[in-house]
Write a protein that holds these residues in place. Sequence first.
Motif, short mmCIF file in Angstrom:
data_model
loop_
_atom_site.label_atom_id
_atom_site.label_comp_id
_atom_site.label_asym_id
_atom_site.label_seq_id
_atom_site.Cartn_x
_atom_site.Cartn_y
_atom_site.Cartn_z
N UNK A 179 -2.73 -78.37 75.74
CA UNK A 179 -2.42 -77.58 76.94
C UNK A 179 -2.97 -76.15 76.88
N UNK A 180 -2.87 -75.50 75.74
CA UNK A 180 -3.37 -74.14 75.62
C UNK A 180 -4.90 -74.10 75.69
N UNK A 181 -5.56 -75.12 75.16
CA UNK A 181 -7.02 -75.13 75.11
C UNK A 181 -7.66 -75.61 76.41
N UNK A 182 -7.07 -76.59 77.07
CA UNK A 182 -7.70 -77.15 78.27
C UNK A 182 -6.93 -76.85 79.54
N UNK A 183 -5.73 -76.31 79.41
CA UNK A 183 -4.95 -75.93 80.58
C UNK A 183 -3.86 -76.94 80.92
N UNK A 184 -2.74 -76.41 81.37
CA UNK A 184 -1.60 -77.26 81.73
C UNK A 184 -1.92 -78.19 82.89
N UNK A 185 -2.71 -77.71 83.84
CA UNK A 185 -3.00 -78.52 85.03
C UNK A 185 -3.73 -79.81 84.64
N UNK A 186 -4.72 -79.71 83.77
CA UNK A 186 -5.46 -80.89 83.34
C UNK A 186 -4.56 -81.81 82.51
N UNK A 187 -3.78 -81.23 81.62
CA UNK A 187 -2.86 -82.05 80.80
C UNK A 187 -1.86 -82.78 81.70
N UNK A 188 -1.35 -82.09 82.72
CA UNK A 188 -0.42 -82.75 83.65
C UNK A 188 -1.10 -83.91 84.38
N UNK A 189 -2.37 -83.75 84.74
CA UNK A 189 -3.10 -84.85 85.38
C UNK A 189 -3.29 -86.02 84.43
N UNK A 190 -3.59 -85.72 83.17
CA UNK A 190 -3.71 -86.78 82.16
C UNK A 190 -2.37 -87.49 82.00
N UNK A 191 -1.30 -86.72 81.90
CA UNK A 191 0.04 -87.30 81.73
C UNK A 191 0.43 -88.19 82.91
N UNK A 192 -0.04 -87.83 84.10
CA UNK A 192 0.28 -88.63 85.28
C UNK A 192 -0.30 -90.04 85.18
N UNK A 193 -1.35 -90.21 84.37
CA UNK A 193 -1.98 -91.52 84.16
C UNK A 193 -1.24 -92.36 83.13
N UNK A 194 -0.48 -91.72 82.28
CA UNK A 194 0.11 -92.39 81.12
C UNK A 194 1.57 -92.76 81.38
N UNK A 195 2.07 -93.78 80.67
CA UNK A 195 3.49 -94.13 80.81
C UNK A 195 4.39 -92.97 80.37
N UNK A 196 5.62 -92.99 80.82
CA UNK A 196 6.55 -91.93 80.42
C UNK A 196 6.70 -91.95 78.90
N UNK A 197 7.01 -90.78 78.36
CA UNK A 197 7.14 -90.66 76.91
C UNK A 197 6.02 -89.86 76.27
#
Length: 137
Positions: free
Chosen positions: A105-123
């Motif tokens: 998150x610090x290196x690539x940004x929270x917004x991109x990490x949140x988009x990646x997380x939206x693709x993945x199952x919870x957890x």
Amino acid sequence: MSANRPSWTDLAEAVQDAGQYMTTAEAEHVLRVVLSALGDHVTGEERVDLAQALPEEAARIIASRIPLNRHLSAPEFVDTVAARIDGATPATARWHVSSVLSVLPELVGDELVDRVLAQLPSGYALLFGKAELVPMG
């Protein structure tokens, strides 16, 4: 975007600090294993954007992977990392995964990490050092 890319050394040092690894070589090994496992799961624009935001060597690791047909649960993801690191247990593999993913998150940004997380199952959010996102409804 590429002008703001961290270097491989910056990424490895961040992982070394996060995971308290004794050597940069150990941190780099864990980094490669976890990024290759992540590359098995991230697809579409998020995959492209993640590769563009990471150092070139990290981008190649992610881009070299063929995404799986189904997403693994977060515990299954950790188990695949455990299987790729000699002597790793589920607990140490979770440490390795979190040591890598929590620096993103610090290196690539929270917004991109949140988009990646939206693709993945919870957890997965916890592995990235973030609170689990719960849809408001």
